[in-house]
Design a protein around this motif. Structure first.
Motif, PDB file in Angstrom:
ATOM      1  N   GLN A  64       6.748  10.633  -2.852  1.00 32.86           N
ATOM      2  CA  GLN A  64       7.820  10.270  -3.773  1.00 32.86           C
ATOM      3  C   GLN A  64       7.241   9.946  -5.144  1.00 32.86           C
ATOM      4  O   GLN A  64       6.135   9.418  -5.278  1.00 32.86           O
ATOM      5  CB  GLN A  64       8.684   9.143  -3.250  1.00 32.86           C
ATOM      6  CG  GLN A  64       8.005   7.827  -3.003  1.00 32.86           C
ATOM      7  CD  GLN A  64       8.997   6.786  -2.516  1.00 32.86           C
ATOM      8  OE1 GLN A  64      10.208   7.034  -2.489  1.00 32.86           O
ATOM      9  NE2 GLN A  64       8.516   5.624  -2.149  1.00 32.86           N
ATOM     10  N   MET A 102      16.113   6.183   9.600  1.00 33.32           N
ATOM     11  CA  MET A 102      15.735   6.328   8.186  1.00 33.32           C
ATOM     12  C   MET A 102      14.214   6.339   8.073  1.00 33.32           C
ATOM     13  O   MET A 102      13.552   5.377   8.450  1.00 33.32           O
ATOM     14  CB  MET A 102      16.292   5.141   7.380  1.00 33.32           C
ATOM     15  CG  MET A 102      17.791   5.046   7.436  1.00 33.32           C
ATOM     16  SD  MET A 102      18.569   6.236   6.375  1.00 33.32           S
ATOM     17  CE  MET A 102      18.709   5.291   4.891  1.00 33.32           C
ATOM     18  N   LEU A 103      13.687   7.408   7.565  1.00 33.61           N
ATOM     19  CA  LEU A 103      12.238   7.524   7.471  1.00 33.61           C
ATOM     20  C   LEU A 103      11.801   7.447   6.023  1.00 33.61           C
ATOM     21  O   LEU A 103      12.489   7.933   5.122  1.00 33.61           O
ATOM     22  CB  LEU A 103      11.787   8.867   8.072  1.00 33.61           C
ATOM     23  CG  LEU A 103      12.082   9.060   9.559  1.00 33.61           C
ATOM     24  CD1 LEU A 103      11.832  10.503   9.955  1.00 33.61           C
ATOM     25  CD2 LEU A 103      11.232   8.118  10.392  1.00 33.61           C
ATOM     26  N   VAL A 115      16.502  10.133   3.348  1.00 42.39           N
ATOM     27  CA  VAL A 115      15.419   9.198   3.652  1.00 42.39           C
ATOM     28  C   VAL A 115      15.741   7.906   2.940  1.00 42.39           C
ATOM     29  O   VAL A 115      16.554   7.877   2.027  1.00 42.39           O
ATOM     30  CB  VAL A 115      14.059   9.722   3.153  1.00 42.39           C
ATOM     31  CG1 VAL A 115      13.641  10.951   3.923  1.00 42.39           C
ATOM     32  CG2 VAL A 115      14.100   9.992   1.666  1.00 42.39           C
ATOM     33  N   SER A 116      15.106   6.838   3.376  1.00 40.36           N
ATOM     34  CA  SER A 116      15.334   5.577   2.686  1.00 40.36           C
ATOM     35  C   SER A 116      14.759   5.659   1.289  1.00 40.36           C
ATOM     36  O   SER A 116      13.690   6.214   1.065  1.00 40.36           O
ATOM     37  CB  SER A 116      14.649   4.444   3.438  1.00 40.36           C
ATOM     38  OG  SER A 116      13.261   4.598   3.354  1.00 40.36           O
ATOM     39  N   LEU A 117      15.506   5.158   0.351  1.00 41.42           N
ATOM     40  CA  LEU A 117      15.048   5.231  -1.032  1.00 41.42           C
ATOM     41  C   LEU A 117      14.120   4.063  -1.307  1.00 41.42           C
ATOM     42  O   LEU A 117      14.459   3.117  -1.996  1.00 41.42           O
ATOM     43  CB  LEU A 117      16.249   5.214  -1.983  1.00 41.42           C
ATOM     44  CG  LEU A 117      17.215   6.368  -1.782  1.00 41.42           C
ATOM     45  CD1 LEU A 117      18.372   6.265  -2.760  1.00 41.42           C
ATOM     46  CD2 LEU A 117      16.512   7.705  -1.968  1.00 41.42           C
ATOM     47  N   ALA A 118      12.985   4.152  -0.693  1.00 42.78           N
ATOM     48  CA  ALA A 118      12.017   3.072  -0.902  1.00 42.78           C
ATOM     49  C   ALA A 118      11.621   3.037  -2.366  1.00 42.78           C
ATOM     50  O   ALA A 118      11.238   4.050  -2.922  1.00 42.78           O
ATOM     51  CB  ALA A 118      10.793   3.318  -0.039  1.00 42.78           C
ATOM     52  N   ASP A 119      11.788   1.886  -2.916  1.00 46.75           N
ATOM     53  CA  ASP A 119      11.446   1.767  -4.333  1.00 46.75           C
ATOM     54  C   ASP A 119       9.953   1.874  -4.522  1.00 46.75           C
ATOM     55  O   ASP A 119       9.180   1.234  -3.838  1.00 46.75           O
ATOM     56  CB  ASP A 119      11.921   0.415  -4.878  1.00 46.75           C
ATOM     57  CG  ASP A 119      13.421   0.413  -5.075  1.00 46.75           C
ATOM     58  OD1 ASP A 119      14.008  -0.664  -4.976  1.00 46.75           O
ATOM     59  OD2 ASP A 119      13.999   1.510  -5.297  1.00 46.75           O
ATOM     60  N   ILE A 120       9.627   2.705  -5.448  1.00 45.40           N
ATOM     61  CA  ILE A 120       8.216   2.788  -5.806  1.00 45.40           C
ATOM     62  C   ILE A 120       7.913   1.598  -6.691  1.00 45.40           C
ATOM     63  O   ILE A 120       8.737   1.183  -7.487  1.00 45.40           O
ATOM     64  CB  ILE A 120       7.918   4.105  -6.531  1.00 45.40           C
ATOM     65  CG1 ILE A 120       8.128   5.252  -5.559  1.00 45.40           C
ATOM     66  CG2 ILE A 120       6.522   4.117  -7.083  1.00 45.40           C
ATOM     67  CD1 ILE A 120       7.772   6.575  -6.131  1.00 45.40           C
ATOM     68  N   GLU A 177       3.396   8.616  -5.160  1.00 45.95           N
ATOM     69  CA  GLU A 177       2.819   8.083  -3.926  1.00 45.95           C
ATOM     70  C   GLU A 177       2.867   9.134  -2.826  1.00 45.95           C
ATOM     71  O   GLU A 177       3.847   9.870  -2.699  1.00 45.95           O
ATOM     72  CB  GLU A 177       3.578   6.832  -3.470  1.00 45.95           C
ATOM     73  CG  GLU A 177       3.333   5.641  -4.371  1.00 45.95           C
ATOM     74  CD  GLU A 177       4.035   4.387  -3.892  1.00 45.95           C
ATOM     75  OE1 GLU A 177       4.748   4.470  -2.861  1.00 45.95           O
ATOM     76  OE2 GLU A 177       3.887   3.337  -4.534  1.00 45.95           O
ATOM     77  N   ARG A 202      11.527  13.168  -3.981  1.00 44.00           N
ATOM     78  CA  ARG A 202      11.226  12.592  -2.666  1.00 44.00           C
ATOM     79  C   ARG A 202      11.158  13.715  -1.645  1.00 44.00           C
ATOM     80  O   ARG A 202      12.093  14.495  -1.529  1.00 44.00           O
ATOM     81  CB  ARG A 202      12.284  11.580  -2.254  1.00 44.00           C
ATOM     82  CG  ARG A 202      12.235  10.308  -3.072  1.00 44.00           C
ATOM     83  CD  ARG A 202      13.433   9.434  -2.811  1.00 44.00           C
ATOM     84  NE  ARG A 202      13.416   8.257  -3.651  1.00 44.00           N
ATOM     85  CZ  ARG A 202      13.812   8.230  -4.923  1.00 44.00           C
ATOM     86  NH1 ARG A 202      14.262   9.337  -5.504  1.00 44.00           N
ATOM     87  NH2 ARG A 202      13.755   7.117  -5.622  1.00 44.00           N
TER      88      ARG A 202
END
Lengths: 707, 311
Positions: free
Chosen positions: B7, B1-2, A696-701, B63, B27
């Motif tokens: 996370q 990409m989801l 998954v995209s490592l979306a920054d928290i 989150e 995650r």
């Protein structure tokens, strides 16, 4: 919220019968059997009921909280598409309904019972339950207080229970309101206090329920709540004050060097007012204890008259204060007690009770025996005509040394339309004068002075009447006769009154708190004393020739008890300092107490410093913000040791670990070390981590700090 | 990409002086069944409670659906089905009352699905919860969390106390639920066989830290097993094997579990001077157990070596 309400109500409704039984038993226990008991009924009743309903409310609050503090139960309850706030209100609403049923049903039954009895058997009516109902309503605050207590984080059971002190303030305020004695401004203050306390408790309970139970640390901004902090601060101060008061009371008897001093006003046998200062060693004056007594005559210029030693005879001089009997305790009541008389045709006592501006007469056990109006005396089976307007009765003689003699026999009544004398034995009411009268007082004949005078105040005028027996040749008994001294009862015969003088008197009666009392003098005149709302006394000498002396206002005397300044030290330093500033304005005596403290100011200062030092030590590891720390230091200087418990209750101790950068203890709930600013080190890996490629995209928290 | 459904960033939670969860970066991808494994006290339930907004982290962030888990709105909660550990239900309610109580606030509620699941577990709707067996309570709990058709299902030890038939029913239900790839499941469990059957992804927590976080296939492929004859083994060299997860003595043979074995690993195994070295294919359960047993030092070969018990 409706679903939660139904579920909660279903859960707790099973406990309602228990509350019904407890409050029902209290109602049954307090049922009235006697006329005087009935008149006091509402107060005793309210006192008992409020204890029962408070305990039941607390039990409900705990029942609705403790089970839901289990992690599984709490998780099941909170995880639903309803906000935690709505869940809280659902619980409160269910608790309110259950609590209302528990006290409402017994009170309703009591109201029906009272209405079925009164007024024929006893002077009671359904409205007697109004004040107890208000007490019960306010006692529901123990329910959210119980939830607040259960949900808030506290390591020690003492601080855990602190919220329970807050609803007590509301209940005490209702007690003050129920008396209805204080000026309107004070009553309004207490009414406002009840509303404020109610909001405070509910807001703090809501915060505790929705936030505190799952918060990790006091540092988290979400754990802060003004109602919570304010409530705990008030409760802490109250608890420490009571505890300190008890400690001082326990310690005082063992310390003979601390005498108790009281000041009071008394009248000499000649009618002269004296200011007394009495000192004794035990905290409460014992009957046989020697008392050091000094005094000086009241002249209005006390600085010019020195205190002189007084002999033991002064011990018997009654305190000159106006008994509460003059103030009808009638809030929420239909029947208002006026007076009793021992002389009747059936040998028992008669009790005069006002209702709807008519005077109901009750026998001890014979029930309602008649009704008195300005039109006459009516039997219970007759419909009474007419009504008094602002009825007052004369039931006690307030002479110098015979202060507590009751006046029986032919009772004197008065209202806006005149003065009457009641002869209930013959069922007759005679009008003696048309003078409008708000208050009455009488001077009775004695060995020193033979005259009998009736003093009446109304329309800003004091009227003096000469009193003579109606029957020719009859004389009125002397007040200092042995029989009257022994029985404290003065049998007033049928009299007639003749006006002998009037004085304009516009300096009393401006407020409901002002009252008129009369003390006879050896000159046949009187000292007319008014108790002013601010606690001061005003008096004038009225003489038989119609003259009236200069009005003299005496500084506040009252019954302030000062234990050599030690009570002063026990108070929070801020209160002591404030008192010392305000005292010279409100009371010369209080100012003298303050100025006489001398070296004890060192103790007050020390108290303040100890409080500040203690708070400083506590807040170092508990409070982050510099502003909050400064505020707490100021509070500590003002409150002294009273602030310590508040800090402990509001800010639980933080968990700390050793900082790897500076080796000092750092709080675990802060992102950076509060000493050196270092971040937390990323822990060393074990070398066997198996972390796969993130698919998954490592979306920054967000890196936003929680602080 | 989801975007991940859940996370966490350096998530840490203390209970008193004890750090139960420490610097957890986790995650959970959408459309997969993720199993959270660990021993009792490893921090699984604490992590799940933080994810569900029922517990605040001491520090760090968490989150769910992009919202701070501590501030989950009712709308976000509507998208999440959460089965509490121990299958808590109010004992004074009947089964149908549970449904009536639970459906309040949900915009979607599938009565038919609820009835079907309850019937599958052989439960009458008029039965009081207090009279249900643990397995039946689990059935009702499952029906309650599935009836609103959630996008995310969080199950805290759902198979606890279930009989084999109920477990199989639970597993089948979960597989069916996640079949379309549109729904996400996070479950914690001690039942490794069940996890192997239903999970796409596995996470292993040890002492509050995440040690394994990968797909089931990746996990299988990266864990290797060796069996060596222990009589001639130089035990001092065992601990030096790179990626050694566990060394376990079984009779006269030493079973080694190694993560991400490479040539260096093989060389280290060779240096043990064992009379025989055999490569074995480790079952999933044994591989996970190798990680889990590391936190119980008294069962670890390495620890016993350190304390001289077998040396």
């Amino acid at each position: 919220m409706t679903t939660i309400f139904r579920k909660e109500l279903r859960d707790i409704i099973r406990w309602v019968p228990l509350g019904l039984i407890v409050i029902g038993v209290l109602c049954y226990q307090q049922r009235s059997m006697h006329v005087l008991n009935a008149l006091q009924h509402w107060f005793c009743f309210a006192e008992q009921i409020v204890i029962g309903s408070s305990l039941f409310a607390l039990a409900l609050g705990l029942l609705q909280s403790l089970f839901d503090l289990r992690t599984d139960s709490r998780a099941f309850l909170l995880h639903r598409p309803i906000s935690a706030r709505d869940i809280f209100w659902g619980k409160i609403a269910a608790g309110f309904v259950a609590h209302s049923i528990a006290w409402g049903v017994p009170l309703l039954a009591t109201a029906i019972y009272l209405e079925s009895m009164g007024p024929e058997r006893l002077p009671v009516a359904w409205s007697d339950v109004v004040m107890p109902a208000i007490f019960c309503l306010v006692s529901f605050l123990f329910h959210p207080a119980g939830m607040w207590m259960a949900c808030r984080e506290a390591r020690w059971v003492g601080t855990k229970c602190l919220p329970l002190a807050v609803p007590l303030i509301a209940c005490i305020s209702v007690g003050v309101l129920s008396g209805g004695l204080a000026p309107m401004l004070v009553l309004a203050f207490f009414a406002g206090l009840i509303i404020a306390i109610s909001w405070l408790i509910v807001a703090a309970a809501r915060h505790a329920f929705t936030r505190q139970t799952f918060l990790p640390s006091p540092a988290n901004v979400e754990s802060w709540s003004w109602p919570n902090a304010l409530g705990l601060g008030i409760a802490s101060t109250m608890v420490v004050l009571v505890a300190t008061g008890f400690l001082v009371a326990l310690m005082l008897p063992q310390n003979s060097s601390m005498p108790t001093t009281a000041r009071r006003l008394a009248a000499s046998s000649t009618g002269q007012l004296w200011e007394l200062e009495e000192s004794w060693k035990s905290p409460r004056m014992r009957q046989d204890e020697p008392i050091h007594r000094t005094g000086r005559p009241v002249t209005g210029d006390e600085s010019s008259v020195a205190l002189v030693e007084l002999d033991e005879m002064w011990r018997e001089q009654p305190l000159l204060s106006l008994p509460d009997l003059l103030r009808p305790m009638s809030f929420g009541r239909e029947f208002v007690y006026r007076s009793s008389t021992a002389s009747t045709d059936n040998g028992g006592s008669l009790h005069l009770i006002e209702r709807d501006n008519q005077l109901y007469v009750y026998g001890d056990y014979s029930g309602w025996v008649g009704t008195v109006t300005p039109q006459g005396v009516f039997a219970p089976n007759e419909i009474p005509r007419g009504a008094f307007s602002n009825l007052t009765t004369l039931d006690r003689y307030r002479g110098a040394s015979h202060n507590h003699t009751s006046i029986g026999g032919q009772r004197l009544l008065a209202d806006d339309n005149g003065i009457y004398q009641l002869d209930f034995d013959t069922r007759k009411l005679r009008k003696l004068s048309d003078t409008p009268t708000a208050w009455m007082a009488i001077t009775l004949p004695s060995n020193d002075q033979p005259e009998t005078s009736l003093w009446a105040y109304g329309n800003e005028t004091v009227s003096r009447f000469s009193v003579r027996p109606l029957t020719e040749g009859e004389t009125l008994p002397l007040i200092d006769s042995e029989l009257i001294k022994a029985t404290h009862q003065y049998p007033l015969a049928k009299v007639e009154i003749t006006p002998t003088g009037t004085w304009p008197l516009n300096w009393i009666g401006k407020d409901d708190e002002s009252r008129l009392t009369v003390v006879s003098t050896d000159e046949g005149g009187a000292v007319i004393v008014a108790n002013n709302p601010d606690g001061t006394w005003t008096y004038r000498i009225g003489t038989s020739d119609g003259a009236l002396g200069k009005a003299i206002t005496q500084p506040r005397i009252g019954t302030l008890v000062v234990r050599d300044g030690n009570d002063f030290f026990v108070l929070p330093p801020g209160v002591s300092a404030g008192f010392s500033i305000v005292a010279p304005i409100v009371s010369q005596r209080a100012a003298q107490t303050v100025s006489g403290l001398g070296w004890k100011w060192v103790l007050v200062t020390l108290h303040s410093l100890i409080g500040a030092a203690g708070v400083f030590l506590l807040i170092r590891s508990r409070v982050d913000s510099a502003g909050a720390r400064t505020a707490w230091l100021v509070i500590a200087v003002l409150l002294g040791i009273y602030a310590l418990l508040a800090v402990i209750a509001i800010y639980p101790r933080s968990v700390t670990e050793q900082c790897t950068a500076c080796s000092r203890r750092r709080r675990v709930d802060l992102d950076r070390c509060e000493h050196c600013g270092a971040d937390w080190e990323i822990p060393d890996g074990s070398g066997i981590e198996l972390i796969g490629l993130r698919d998954v995209s490592l979306a920054d928290i967000s890196q936003t700090s929680t602080h | 990409m989801l975007d991940p459904v859940i996370q966490t960033k350096r998530l840490t939670r203390y209970f008193g002086q004890n750090g139960v969860v420490r610097d957890l970066d986790l995650r959970v991808p959408p459309g997969q069944v993720t199993a959270l494994l660990g021993l009792n006290g490893a921090g699984k339930t604490t992590t799940i409670r933080i994810i569900m907004g029922l517990l605040r982290p001491t520090r760090g962030r968490c989150e769910v659906f992009g919202q701070d888990s501590g501030q989950l709105s009712p709308d976000a909660r509507m998208r999440i089905g959460y089965m509490v550990e121990g299958h808590f239900l109010y004992p004074g309610m009947r089964v149908r009352d549970c449904a009536k109580f639970q459906r309040a606030g949900y915009s979607r509620w599938d009565d038919a699905q609820f009835d079907q699941i309850v019937a599958h577990f052989g439960i009458a709707q008029s039965t009081y919860v207090a009279h249900l067996s643990r397995g039946q309570r689990a059935g009702v709990s499952l029906a309650l969390v599935l009836a609103p058709d959630p996008e995310l299902l969080v199950l805290d030890d759902p198979a606890l106390g279930l009989d084999p038939v109920s477990r199989r029913a639970l597993n089948e239900t979960l597989v069916e639920f996640a079949a379309g790839g549109q729904r996400t499941v996070l479950l914690s469990s001690h039942l490794l066989d069940d996890v192997e059957r239903i999970a796409d992804r596995v996470m292993v927590m040890i002492d509050g830290r995440l040690q394994v976080d990968t797909t089931l296939d990746d996990f299988r492929s990266r864990v290797s097993g060796y069996v060596v004859d222990s009589e001639s083994v130089d035990t001092d060299r065992v601990a030096a094997i790179p990626g050694l997860v566990e060394a376990r003595q079984l009779g006269s043979r030493l079973h080694l579990t190694v993560a991400d074995a490479d040539e260096e690993t093989l060389a280290a195994v060779e240096r043990l001077n064992a009379s025989s070295v055999e490569t074995i294919e480790l079952p999933f359960t044994d591989s996970v157990l190798a990680w889990l047993s590391r936190s119980r030092e008294q069962q670890s070969f390495i620890s016993r070596t350190k304390t001289g018990e077998t040396a």
